[in-house]
Design an enzyme around this catalytic site. Structure first.
Site, PDB file in Angstrom:
ATOM      1  N   LYS A   1       0.822  -1.241  -0.117  1.00 37.15           N
ATOM      2  CA  LYS A   1      -0.114   0.110   0.008  1.00 37.15           C
ATOM      3  C   LYS A   1       0.790   1.136  -0.019  1.00 37.15           C
ATOM      4  O   LYS A   1       2.096   1.383   0.227  1.00 37.15           O
ATOM      5  CB  LYS A   1      -1.000  -0.055   1.186  1.00 37.15           C
ATOM      6  CG  LYS A   1      -1.985  -1.027   0.863  1.00 37.15           C
ATOM      7  CD  LYS A   1      -3.277  -0.953   1.904  1.00 37.15           C
ATOM      8  CE  LYS A   1      -4.384  -2.057   1.647  1.00 37.15           C
ATOM      9  NZ  LYS A   1      -5.254  -2.145   2.568  1.00 37.15           N
TER      10      LYS A   1
ATOM     11  N   ARG B   1      -3.452 -10.064   5.042  1.00 30.37           N
ATOM     12  CA  ARG B   1      -3.834 -10.238   3.988  1.00 30.37           C
ATOM     13  C   ARG B   1      -2.691  -9.680   2.781  1.00 30.37           C
ATOM     14  O   ARG B   1      -2.132  -8.298   3.021  1.00 30.37           O
ATOM     15  CB  ARG B   1      -5.134  -9.149   3.701  1.00 30.37           C
ATOM     16  CG  ARG B   1      -5.691  -9.305   2.174  1.00 30.37           C
ATOM     17  CD  ARG B   1      -7.050  -8.240   2.164  1.00 30.37           C
ATOM     18  NE  ARG B   1      -7.433  -8.521   0.836  1.00 30.37           N
ATOM     19  CZ  ARG B   1      -7.111  -7.546  -0.237  1.00 30.37           C
ATOM     20  NH1 ARG B   1      -6.677  -6.961   0.056  1.00 30.37           N
ATOM     21  NH2 ARG B   1      -7.764  -7.643  -1.476  1.00 30.37           N
TER      22      ARG B   1
HETATM   23  C1  8Y7 Z   1      -7.990  -4.404   2.505  1.00 27.15           C
HETATM   24  C2  8Y7 Z   1      -8.978  -5.143   1.851  1.00 27.15           C
HETATM   25  C3  8Y7 Z   1      -8.131  -4.227   0.065  1.00 27.15           C
HETATM   26  C4  8Y7 Z   1      -7.727  -4.660   3.655  1.00 27.15           C
HETATM   27  C5  8Y7 Z   1      -9.438  -6.191   3.972  1.00 27.15           C
HETATM   28  C6  8Y7 Z   1      -5.470  -3.439  -1.625  1.00 27.15           C
HETATM   29  C7  8Y7 Z   1     -10.301  -6.028  -0.277  1.00 27.15           C
HETATM   30  C8  8Y7 Z   1      -6.541  -2.696  -1.320  1.00 27.15           C
HETATM   31  N1  8Y7 Z   1      -7.510  -3.801   1.438  1.00 27.15           N
HETATM   32  N2  8Y7 Z   1      -9.834  -6.458   2.743  1.00 27.15           N
HETATM   33  N3  8Y7 Z   1      -9.178  -5.140   0.503  1.00 27.15           N
HETATM   34  N4  8Y7 Z   1      -8.237  -5.591   4.516  1.00 27.15           N
HETATM   35  N5  8Y7 Z   1      -9.975  -6.863   5.117  1.00 27.15           N
HETATM   36  O1  8Y7 Z   1      -4.233  -2.767  -2.016  1.00 27.15           O
HETATM   37  O2  8Y7 Z   1      -6.769  -3.856   4.430  1.00 27.15           O
HETATM   38  O3  8Y7 Z   1      -5.196  -4.852  -1.449  1.00 27.15           O
HETATM   39  S1  8Y7 Z   1      -8.041  -3.762  -1.419  1.00 27.15           S
END
Ligand code: 8Y7
Length: 268
Positions: free
Chosen positions: A204, A245
């Site tokens: 990010k 994640r």
């Molecule tokens: C997150 C996410 C994304 C996160 C959860 C990216 C779908 C942006 N970020 N879901 N999703 N937590 N739970 O850079 O921080 O992956 S999308």
């Protein structure tokens, strides 16, 4: 949790895995690298990303879910805010709903409840179109905690038991870089809810900003973001996260195995 984007535009691997075969190949690679859970998303929540119709979202994710369900044993997670997608994905055998909007879309709470699945409730201030314009908090930690308390209560009132919930402070979702760092440093404060915590900071922009500030070789920053993300993931686990994640499964699994070995004082 390994990230599997099935979108033409996503945070940082935009377009790489937009067709089913590429997505499957990427999923198999993550399985080989030791992933425990695969998060499949068909709607980009990147700041400023275009809105996706339900039909388009379903057309992106359902072939991937179906193929993976037949070909891998790893549990699947559906990254969606759309009730229709939750319902369909659950019927196809996914194991977790991951909603960056914390079941706030009309019908999402009821749809998620009916699936019987666990749900990750993520905090986001504002919406993806505008969230990074000028994020502000009265008190960051308290505001995020109030949001969790309100959503947990809404879930319970809709018959979705608290035991099914996972909490996520939403790194990068309506937060300044400093806010993001505070959320990780003080992650343990969210343990007061006695629920598992999920953190997503992989690749990010706060991580790239951090690298820029350190004046690292700019041409190397794309590669360095992996090391930065792994360091962040390791610290998030140390501060109490149960799930991270990530894009870079191999590197993250190595870091977490080293952590585990040190904690157990054993290489086995
Ligand atoms: C997150 C996410 C994304 C996160 C959860 C990216 C779908 C942006 N970020 N879901 N999703 N937590 N739970 O850079 O921080 O992956 S999308």
């Amino acid at each position: 949790m390994g990230i599997l984007n099935v979108t033409p535009d996503s945070f940082s691997d935009g377009g790489d895995f937009s067709n089913v075969d590429d997505a499957l190949e990427h999923a198999f690679e993550m399985v080989e690298q030791g992933v425990d859970l695969i998060d499949i998303g068909g709607e980009s929540t990147r700041p400023g990303a275009a809105v996706v119709s339900i039909d388009e979202e379903l057309a992106r994710v359902t072939p991937v879910i179906e193929a993976l369900r037949r070909r891998v044993d790893i549990p699947l997670s559906i990254d969606t805010s759309a009730p229709e997608v939750m319902t369909q994905a659950a019927a196809m055998g996914v194991s977790l709903i991951n909603d960056v909007r914390g079941l706030r879309r009309a019908g999402a709470l009821q749809a998620a409840q009916k699936t019987g699945l666990p749900v990750c409730l993520m905090h986001m201030q504002g919406d993806p179109e505008t969230m990074q314009l000028d994020p502000h908090y009265q008190n960051l930690i308290e505001d995020v905690k109030d949001f969790f308390a309100e959503r947990i209560q809404a879930c319970e009132q809709a018959g979705l038991a608290k035991e099914r919930l996972i909490l996520d402070p939403g790194f990068g979702f309506g937060k300044s870089p400093t806010d993001n760092l505070t959320l990780i440093n003080r992650l343990a404060e969210f343990k007061s809810f006695e629920l598992p915590i999920l953190v997503g900071l992989s690749r990010k922009s706060t991580m790239s900003k951090l690298l820029e500030q350190q004046n690292f070789n700019p041409s190397q920053q794309e590669a360095d973001i992996i090391e930065a993300s792994v360091a962040g993931a390791l610290l998030a686990i140390e501060r109490g996260a149960s799930i991270v994640r990530v894009h870079d499964v191999k590197q993250t699994v190595i870091a977490l195995k080293v952590r585990q070995a040190i904690k157990l004082e054993s290489v086995f």
